[in-house]
Design an enzyme around this catalytic site. Structure first.
Site, PDB file in Angstrom:
ATOM      1  N   ARG A 139       0.826  -1.185   0.104  1.00 25.57           N
ATOM      2  CA  ARG A 139       0.017   0.217   0.091  1.00 25.57           C
ATOM      3  C   ARG A 139       0.953   1.223   0.053  1.00 25.57           C
ATOM      4  O   ARG A 139       0.643   2.198  -0.636  1.00 25.57           O
ATOM      5  CB  ARG A 139      -1.042   0.027   1.291  1.00 25.57           C
ATOM      6  CG  ARG A 139      -1.931  -0.997   1.679  1.00 25.57           C
ATOM      7  CD  ARG A 139      -3.037  -1.289   0.488  1.00 25.57           C
ATOM      8  NE  ARG A 139      -2.609  -1.331  -0.983  1.00 25.57           N
ATOM      9  CZ  ARG A 139      -2.229  -2.511  -1.223  1.00 25.57           C
ATOM     10  NH1 ARG A 139      -2.101  -3.676  -0.572  1.00 25.57           N
ATOM     11  NH2 ARG A 139      -2.076  -2.651  -2.629  1.00 25.57           N
ATOM     12  N   GLN A 162     -11.267   8.862   4.766  1.00 22.28           N
ATOM     13  CA  GLN A 162     -11.213   7.469   5.275  1.00 22.28           C
ATOM     14  C   GLN A 162      -9.752   6.907   4.689  1.00 22.28           C
ATOM     15  O   GLN A 162      -9.276   5.861   4.883  1.00 22.28           O
ATOM     16  CB  GLN A 162     -12.177   6.673   4.825  1.00 22.28           C
ATOM     17  CG  GLN A 162     -13.740   7.134   5.178  1.00 22.28           C
ATOM     18  CD  GLN A 162     -14.826   6.511   4.511  1.00 22.28           C
ATOM     19  OE1 GLN A 162     -15.182   5.600   4.639  1.00 22.28           O
ATOM     20  NE2 GLN A 162     -15.096   7.021   3.162  1.00 22.28           N
ATOM     21  N   ASP A 198      -3.688   7.400   2.550  1.00 26.27           N
ATOM     22  CA  ASP A 198      -2.602   8.086   1.777  1.00 26.27           C
ATOM     23  C   ASP A 198      -2.588   9.509   2.106  1.00 26.27           C
ATOM     24  O   ASP A 198      -3.325   9.756   2.987  1.00 26.27           O
ATOM     25  CB  ASP A 198      -3.239   8.042   0.321  1.00 26.27           C
ATOM     26  CG  ASP A 198      -4.155   8.631  -0.156  1.00 26.27           C
ATOM     27  OD1 ASP A 198      -4.232   9.924   0.227  1.00 26.27           O
ATOM     28  OD2 ASP A 198      -5.124   8.188  -0.745  1.00 26.27           O
ATOM     29  N   HIS A 217      -9.157   6.711   9.313  1.00 27.01           N
ATOM     30  CA  HIS A 217      -8.763   5.389   9.317  1.00 27.01           C
ATOM     31  C   HIS A 217      -7.132   5.167   9.313  1.00 27.01           C
ATOM     32  O   HIS A 217      -6.669   4.129   9.137  1.00 27.01           O
ATOM     33  CB  HIS A 217      -9.376   4.555   8.065  1.00 27.01           C
ATOM     34  CG  HIS A 217     -10.854   4.277   8.302  1.00 27.01           C
ATOM     35  ND1 HIS A 217     -11.478   3.968   7.144  1.00 27.01           N
ATOM     36  CD2 HIS A 217     -11.514   4.384   9.209  1.00 27.01           C
ATOM     37  CE1 HIS A 217     -12.970   4.054   7.479  1.00 27.01           C
ATOM     38  NE2 HIS A 217     -12.942   4.258   8.801  1.00 27.01           N
ATOM     39  N   SER A 234     -18.036   4.487  -1.022  1.00 26.97           N
ATOM     40  CA  SER A 234     -19.089   3.559  -1.348  1.00 26.97           C
ATOM     41  C   SER A 234     -20.362   3.470  -0.029  1.00 26.97           C
ATOM     42  O   SER A 234     -21.304   3.190   0.026  1.00 26.97           O
ATOM     43  CB  SER A 234     -18.983   2.101  -1.415  1.00 26.97           C
ATOM     44  OG  SER A 234     -18.254   1.561  -0.503  1.00 26.97           O
TER      45      SER A 234
END
Ligand code: APR
Length: 244
Positions: free
Chosen positions: A61, A92, A95, A110, A178
């Site tokens: 990631r 959220q 990055d 997060h 989403s």
């Protein structure tokens, strides 16, 4: 909106805002969770069973994040701050693309993949060790370092702060999410009753809860278009022409 008060835009972003920067989203058919089952890489149980695998997943990631660059959506939000608007971003995303675009108030609901934290005490956070986190790297309490991200099944420590921000919004702009994960998705309910709420997402028609205006466009197109209107008029509103 008082005349002396800066219009306050609260922005709630998800993986979709970074998609055009080349960072994979989670729930698409070719998304991250399709190849990496959540329970094997992003839960406390996964960490107990196979920490090396979890570390490898977040190393990948981090590589993706480092290769990525902010896109026009991140940049437009940062530009708005220099034009007399107060902009608070609740993301959220793990990055750092909002920060690299120049946004100054960013809350990472997060966590942040470019930081490390203690396994036993989430308040013990550290810059990433050189070369990433290795098994055997420990915090000041002697426990293994882990990525500073919130996993499924864990509390979201900054949720109350995020709700307080949402409650101060003159307009809530939701981008590229989403709205599938709680408690994050319930943030929309904390915005003032009379503050417009807009969702920019190619799937906005299907995803937006009742009362939320849908702008079914990719973030890199929809967000700069909204920001252009706001900068031109010096106020936050929902331009009907964009929605046609
Ligand atoms: N512009 C805007 N939105 C886009 C784009 C784009 N170019 N491309 C895809 N999207 C949208 C998708 O339509 C989808 O609604 O981005 C959204 C991504 O949804 P998810 O993959 O579910 O990501 P997100 O909502 O951020 O997930 C929330 O779940 O897995 C956890 O912790 C993880 O923070 C993450 C949380």
């Amino acid at each position: 909106m008082g005349e002396s008060r800066q219009p306050h835009l609260v922005v709630f972003t998800g993986a979709g805002i970074s998609a055009e920067s080349g960072i994979q989203t989670f729930r698409a058919s070719d998304g991250l969770w399709a190849d990496h089952p959540v329970e094997e890489v992003a839960t406390p149980g996964a960490w107990r069973r196979d920490p090396a695998r979890v570390l490898r997943f977040y190393d990948a990631r981090r590589d993706q994040v480092r290769r990525a660059r902010p896109n026009p959506a991140h940049k437009a939000l940062a530009a708005l701050e220099t034009q007399g608007f107060r902009v608070s971003i609740i993301t959220q995303n793990i990055d750092d693309l909002h920060e690299r675009a120049g946004s100054r108030r960013v809350l990472h609901l997060h966590g942040e993949v470019l930081k490390a934290r203690s396994t036993v005490d989430p308040r013990l956070r550290y810059p990433l060790p050189r070369g990433g986190i290795r098994l055997g790297d420990v915090c000041d309490k002697g426990s293994q370092l882990r990525p500073d991200v919130v996993w499924f099944g864990e509390a979201v420590p900054l949720f109350a702060d995020a709700c307080e921000l949402a409650a101060e919004a003159d307009l809530l702009l939701v981008v590229g999410t989403s709205l599938a994960v709680m408690p994050a998705a319930s943030l929309l309910e904390y915005a003032p009753f009379d503050a417009p709420c807009v969702l920019v997402d190619p799937e906005a028609e299907a995803l937006a809860p009742p009362g939320v205006t849908r702008l079914s466009q990719p973030a890199g197109k929809g967000v700069p278009a909204l920001v252009r209107h706001w900068r031109r008029e010096g106020r936050l509103w929902v331009p009907e022409t964009l929605l046609e």
